[in-house]
Design an enzyme around this catalytic site. Structure first.
Site, short mmCIF file in Angstrom:
data_model
loop_
_atom_site.label_atom_id
_atom_site.label_comp_id
_atom_site.label_asym_id
_atom_site.label_seq_id
_atom_site.Cartn_x
_atom_site.Cartn_y
_atom_site.Cartn_z
CB SER A 111 43.94 43.86 34.62
OG SER A 111 43.44 45.16 34.39
CG ASP A 154 47.80 49.41 38.57
OD1 ASP A 154 47.53 50.07 37.55
OD2 ASP A 154 47.53 48.20 38.68
CG HIS A 160 48.06 47.20 35.14
ND1 HIS A 160 47.09 47.35 36.11
CD2 HIS A 160 47.46 46.55 34.11
CE1 HIS A 160 45.96 46.83 35.68
NE2 HIS A 160 46.15 46.33 34.48
#
Length: 164
Positions: free
Chosen positions: A53, A116, A143
């Site tokens: 991320s 996600d 995620h």
């Protein structure tokens, strides 16, 4: 050395794996994370940086100006997504230097998931397109916040030299 940004951990015999809590975890400012990666984590041309991320954005920005052995991007994206916090991080304030990232990395691997909840699939595809890499596509990883990711471990192992 394998350096991990955010919360993924590995255990690989005969290799130093480093996992530190990143400073400024909520905004993940580039101005704080990149110097930390250089001075504290000592990322260099022998390092595999695994970024998840915001850590993926940090890995890509780091690779714009530093040679690294590899970056492994998990849930990577290209824009601030219209989010104030993401905008404040600084990663998305200028164009990406895709060619510099590619030339500074011997290997680039990317993982993404179509389900996600935070990142649109087209953002993840954009990263793969610009870096000319295969996007390892999942439909059920969200995620990537679960605790086990065998495919990531296998990807790292494939990058390591075979023991004599």
């Amino acid at each position: 050395m394998v350096t991990l940004c955010n919360n993924i951990s590995l255990q690989i015999p005969n290799f130093k794996c480093v996992l530190h809590n990143m400073p400024d975890p909520f905004i993940a400012r580039e101005s704080i994370w990149l110097p930390f990666m250089e001075s504290e984590l000592q990322c260099d041309s022998k390092t595999i940086i695994i970024g998840h991320s915001s850590g993926a954005a940090a890995a890509m920005r780091f690779a714009e100006t530093h040679e690294v052995f590899a970056i492994i991007l998990v849930a990577a994206y290209t824009s601030d997504l219209g989010d104030e916090n993401e905008r404040e991080s600084g990663y998305f304030s200028r164009p990406w230097q895709w060619e510099k990232i590619k030339s500074n990395c011997r290997h680039i691997i990317q993982f993404g998931s179509t389900d996600d909840p935070f990142l649109p699939w087209n953002e993840q595809q954009d990263v793969a397109h610009h870096l000319s890499v295969k996007l390892h596509k999942y439909t059920d990883r969200g995620h990537f916040q679960n605790t086990e990711f065998t495919d990531l471990l296998n990807a790292v192992k494939k990058l390591l030299p075979t023991p004599v």
